[in-house]
Design an enzyme around this catalytic site. Structure first.
Site, PDB file in Angstrom:
ATOM      1  N   LYS A 126      -3.711  -2.612  15.081  1.00 45.96           N
ATOM      2  CA  LYS A 126      -3.230  -1.447  15.954  1.00 45.96           C
ATOM      3  C   LYS A 126      -3.773  -1.141  17.473  1.00 45.96           C
ATOM      4  O   LYS A 126      -4.970  -1.456  17.175  1.00 45.96           O
ATOM      5  CB  LYS A 126      -2.968  -0.595  15.260  1.00 45.96           C
ATOM      6  CG  LYS A 126      -2.119  -0.282  14.713  1.00 45.96           C
ATOM      7  CD  LYS A 126      -2.408   1.327  13.344  1.00 45.96           C
ATOM      8  CE  LYS A 126      -3.371   0.821  12.623  1.00 45.96           C
ATOM      9  NZ  LYS A 126      -3.898   1.729  11.525  1.00 45.96           N
ATOM     10  N   GLU A 128       0.643  -1.283  -0.221  1.00 46.00           N
ATOM     11  CA  GLU A 128      -0.278   0.229   0.184  1.00 46.00           C
ATOM     12  C   GLU A 128       1.030   1.303  -0.019  1.00 46.00           C
ATOM     13  O   GLU A 128       2.300   1.061   0.298  1.00 46.00           O
ATOM     14  CB  GLU A 128      -1.131  -0.045   0.979  1.00 46.00           C
ATOM     15  CG  GLU A 128      -0.170  -0.025   2.600  1.00 46.00           C
ATOM     16  CD  GLU A 128      -1.239   0.619   3.586  1.00 46.00           C
ATOM     17  OE1 GLU A 128      -1.585   1.768   3.611  1.00 46.00           O
ATOM     18  OE2 GLU A 128      -0.880   0.170   4.616  1.00 46.00           O
TER      19      GLU A 128
HETATM   20  N1  PSU Z   1      -1.913   1.184   9.693  1.00 45.65           N
HETATM   21  C1  PSU Z   1      -0.054   1.462  10.045  1.00 45.65           C
HETATM   22  N2  PSU Z   1       0.074   2.707   9.632  1.00 45.65           N
HETATM   23  C2  PSU Z   1      -1.074   3.332   8.235  1.00 45.65           C
HETATM   24  C3  PSU Z   1      -1.920   2.513   8.585  1.00 45.65           C
HETATM   25  C4  PSU Z   1      -2.368   1.665   9.201  1.00 45.65           C
HETATM   26  O1  PSU Z   1       0.418   1.166  10.796  1.00 45.65           O
HETATM   27  O2  PSU Z   1      -0.518   4.185   7.758  1.00 45.65           O
HETATM   28  C5  PSU Z   1      -3.251   2.960   6.759  1.00 45.65           C
HETATM   29  C6  PSU Z   1      -3.732   2.174   6.179  1.00 45.65           C
HETATM   30  O3  PSU Z   1      -3.376   2.494   4.939  1.00 45.65           O
HETATM   31  C7  PSU Z   1      -5.002   1.460   6.909  1.00 45.65           C
HETATM   32  C8  PSU Z   1      -5.454   3.035   7.339  1.00 45.65           C
HETATM   33  O4  PSU Z   1      -5.695   1.356   5.152  1.00 45.65           O
HETATM   34  O5  PSU Z   1      -4.014   3.498   7.610  1.00 45.65           O
HETATM   35  C9  PSU Z   1      -6.577   2.909   8.117  1.00 45.65           C
HETATM   36  O6  PSU Z   1      -6.954   3.940   7.976  1.00 45.65           O
HETATM   37  P1  PSU Z   1      -8.415   4.629   8.256  1.00 45.65           P
HETATM   38  O7  PSU Z   1      -8.493   3.852  10.321  1.00 45.65           O
HETATM   39  O8  PSU Z   1      -8.715   6.152   8.031  1.00 45.65           O
HETATM   40  O9  PSU Z   1      -9.206   3.339   7.688  1.00 45.65           O
END
Ligand code: PSU
Ligand code: MN
Length: 302
Positions: A159, A25
């Site tokens: 996370k 990604e």
């Molecule tokens: N986890 C990480 N670093 C990140 C992300 C997740 O350790 O940069 C990013 C990923 O691209 C994930 C997104 O899909 O954050 C999730 O964002 P949201 O919680 O707004 O859906």
């Protein structure tokens, strides 16, 4: 109609030869880590995948084209654009149609991978159910995507900034297998273990590949989430990271940070509060996930 999709030279060659490919990604590059560590991380991760005999395909939208595999200049350019759009499932088509540029989240990267015929994807951590979601309704689109798009995603568990039990419950409701790699406990991103038992456990890349195949054969839509523990040598114990998470969450609430901004804000604050230690761990776990993803991709083509 031909899609506005371009493969890098390396990915195009691997595709025609039927060689294993691992998707990566780009939101982690633009919104997850500061420059220049982000581009160094991205290059290092790509190299790990090559060293394992697979081809890396970092996915992003640039000037209205969905790129599957970035040339080195493109990677550098993206890493220097911290205000790039963050594209999830809801945003991707509009960005492409408008000729825009943006980094893909886990959800959007899964869509890009599927369009390019790539079945394995490595990242750091997926989005999930945020703490306080019963008030905010903040649940990442990554979870729905895992339920419908046939890509196996290797992450370091949910996370720790999230509500991990609620994330697990939601994945169960959505029919997404959550598979801990090589241990019973569910890893918690910066920490290799948690108090939660993972719903499933597999110990070999070949077994993960087999399960991926069988899901398709049975006609069950969606992918799998592989929770790969961060190496012990790089982990931050839960007791150390938890106070920083609590403080970052409090600040996010006080500053009214909402929607797409929540995850990048929390990651940045935890980076600052930990004096950079969270970033070192984050890089170590992404590298570890890339290695496992490459092994799964290799097992899928044999
Ligand atoms: N986890 C990480 N670093 C990140 C992300 C997740 O350790 O940069 C990013 C990923 O691209 C994930 C997104 O899909 O954050 C999730 O964002 P949201 O919680 O707004 O859906
Ligand atoms: Mn969200």
């Amino acid at each position: 109609m031909s899609l506005p999709l371009i493969r890098s030279a390396e990915v195009a060659a691997a595709t025609s030869a039927g060689r294993p490919i691992v998707a990566l990604e780009s939101t982690i590059i633009t919104h997850g880590m500061p420059y220049p560590q982000n581009v160094e991380m991205a290059r290092g991760v790509e190299q790990i995948i090559r060293d394992e005999g697979a081809t890396p395909a970092t996915i992003a939208v640039m000037d209205g084209t969905l790129h599957v595999g970035l040339e080195d200049e493109q990677l550098t350019q993206l890493a220097k654009t911290p205000d790039a759009a963050k594209l999830s499932r809801a945003d991707m088509a509009i960005c492409v149609a408008q000729g825009g540029t943006g980094a893909t989240t886990v959800a959007a990267t899964m869509i890009g991978a599927m369009l390019a015929g790539i079945e394995v994807f490595a990242t750091g951590g997926i989005g999930g159910v945020h703490r306080g979601a019963e008030q905010s309704f903040d649940i990442s689109a990554d979870l729905q995507e895992l339920a419908q798009t046939p890509v196996t995603v290797v992450a370091a568990g949910a996370k720790a900034i999230l509500d991990i039990p609620k994330t697990l419950e939601t994945l169960e409701t959505l029919g997404v297998p959550v598979i801990a790699f090589g241990q019973d406990s569910l890893p918690a991103f910066w920490s290799s273990t948690s108090d939660l038992k993972a719903p499933q456990r597999l110990d070999r890349a070949e077994d993960i590949a087999k399960a991926h195949r069988m899901r398709a054969d049975l006609g069950v839509p969606g992918g799998q989430l592989i929770a790969n523990p961060v190496p012990k040598s790089a982990e931050i114990p839960q007791a150390d990271i938890e106070p920083m998470i609590a403080q970052a969450l409090q600040e996010a609430e006080a500053q009214n940070i909402t929607a797409k901004d929540v995850t990048p804000f929390l990651l940045q604050r935890i980076y600052e509060l930990s004096d950079g230690r969270s970033l070192e761990t984050n890089i170590a776990l992404v590298r570890n996930n890339a290695r496992l993803a490459a092994r799964i991709a290799c097992a899928l083509v044999t």
